[in-house]
Write an enzyme that holds these catalytic residues in place. Structure first.
Site, PDB file in Angstrom:
ATOM      1  N   SER A  13      75.244 124.156 100.370  1.00  0.00           N
ATOM      2  CA  SER A  13      74.680 124.883 101.136  1.00  0.00           C
ATOM      3  C   SER A  13      74.794 124.407 102.786  1.00  0.00           C
ATOM      4  CB  SER A  13      73.212 125.227 101.030  1.00  0.00           C
ATOM      5  OG  SER A  13      72.511 123.854 101.031  1.00  0.00           O
ATOM      6  N   SER A 140      77.916 108.631  98.312  1.00  0.00           N
ATOM      7  CA  SER A 140      76.562 107.632  98.369  1.00  0.00           C
ATOM      8  C   SER A 140      76.431 107.449  99.900  1.00  0.00           C
ATOM      9  CB  SER A 140      77.050 106.620  97.730  1.00  0.00           C
ATOM     10  OG  SER A 140      76.013 105.495  97.862  1.00  0.00           O
ATOM     11  N   TYR A 154      65.151 105.769 100.399  1.00  0.00           N
ATOM     12  CA  TYR A 154      66.385 106.617 100.421  1.00  0.00           C
ATOM     13  C   TYR A 154      67.453 105.647  99.902  1.00  0.00           C
ATOM     14  CZ  TYR A 154      70.372 109.112 102.014  1.00  0.00           C
ATOM     15  OH  TYR A 154      71.862 109.689 102.070  1.00  0.00           O
ATOM     16  N   LYS A 158      70.200 105.292  96.795  1.00  0.00           N
ATOM     17  CA  LYS A 158      71.883 104.924  96.843  1.00  0.00           C
ATOM     18  C   LYS A 158      72.081 103.532  96.403  1.00  0.00           C
ATOM     19  CE  LYS A 158      72.770 109.032  98.792  1.00  0.00           C
ATOM     20  NZ  LYS A 158      73.206 110.012  98.285  1.00  0.00           N
TER      21      LYS A 158
END
Length: 285
Positions: A13, A140, A154, A158
């Site tokens: 998107s 990543s 966050y 990762k």
């Protein structure tokens, strides 16, 4: 390549996913573009025929939707050549500031969702494609190598994604002809970057000099932190998909390369400095 390749792009998107979908289509390849809100891709559906673009609803936190997407690809095109495993999101906040439910939701998307997409991609490449094979590109981040203050959870998602993807790459039978690469982008100009400052803060971390506050101020501001051109970055990822022997990891952007070098240097220095501490730890004969 003479035949158009079929791509699956998750998180199409906006950002990397949207630009990759557009690039794939402009190259004459076939794009299966997925998003939680597929209506965000209506403009592309108007521009391209169903033989070139398939838009599917996919929330990667729902395992059945992942399986349904791959089933739709098999039924429509009969094969899948490249998976750009890209869906994910971030929010800022110190480790103490970020609510647990927010961190867990981030893990559901960035780790479990991405990992389930990778597992289904491998299965499809092995069992559905004839001949077997395919390219899995996992998006990543540089923070998957070096944790970023103010983005601890966050970074953790990762790091976890890097670990499981590295293990997955080692587990594959070479005869399956499946190539996996972790792309580790640095700071690229995307909609997500502009929204990072809308996260969480902790009253104990008020000093402007603390790294979490420095990063909070710098990340969304291109004047404070140099941001790379996302379109150019996506072109490099497309070029990566054409390499016969791609790397396991691709730091992307000068800041990402510098961060990886700095982290590797720090690890090697610590290992050398304290190497002697590991001597004499074996069981006595």
């Amino acid at each position: 390549m003479s035949n158009p390749r079929v791509w699956l792009v998750t998180g199409a998107s906006s950002g990397f996913g949207r630009l990759m979908s557009e690039l794939v289509l402009s190259k004459g390849d076939i794009a299966v573009a997925t998003a939680r809100k597929p209506e965000t891709l209506d403009d592309l559906k108007i521009k391209y025929s169903p033989s070139k673009l398939l838009v599917l609803k996919l929330d990667v936190t729902h395992a059945q939707e992942i399986k349904d997407a791959f089933t739709g690809i098999q039924e429509t095109f009969g094969r899948l050549d490249v998976v750009f495993n890209n869906a994910g999101y971030s929010t800022m906040g110190e480790v103490e500031a970020t609510p647990e439910h927010v961190a867990r939701t981030m893990f559901d998307t960035n780790f479990w969702g991405a990992t389930n997409v990778s597992a289904e991609a491998v299965r499809f490449f092995r069992e559905e494609n004839r001949p077997a094979g395919g390219r899995l590109i996992v998006n990543s981040s540089e923070v998957g190598v070096h944790g970023l203050a103010g983005c601890g959870f966050y970074s953790a998602t990762k790091h976890a994604l890097e670990g499981v993807t590295s293990a997955l790459a080692q587990e594959l039978d070479p005869e399956w002809n499946i190539k996996i690469t972790l792309v580790e982008p640095g700071t690229f100009r995307t909609e997500i970057l502009a929204k990072l400052g809308e996260g969480y803060s902790h009253p104990a971390y008020t000093k402007p000099s603390l790294l979490s506050n420095v990063n909070r101020a710098a990340l969304p501001d291109e004047k404070l932190m140099k941001q790379a051109d996302t379109s150019k970055g996506v072109q490099k990822i497309y070029d990566l998909s054409l390499l016969p022997n791609p790397p396991l990891r691709l730091p992307l952007g000068k800041d990402a390369v510098a961060m990886v070098r700095g982290e590797a240097k720090s690890i090697l220095e610590d290992a050398a400095k304290y190497e002697s501490w590991s001597e004499g730890l074996d069981f006595d004969a």
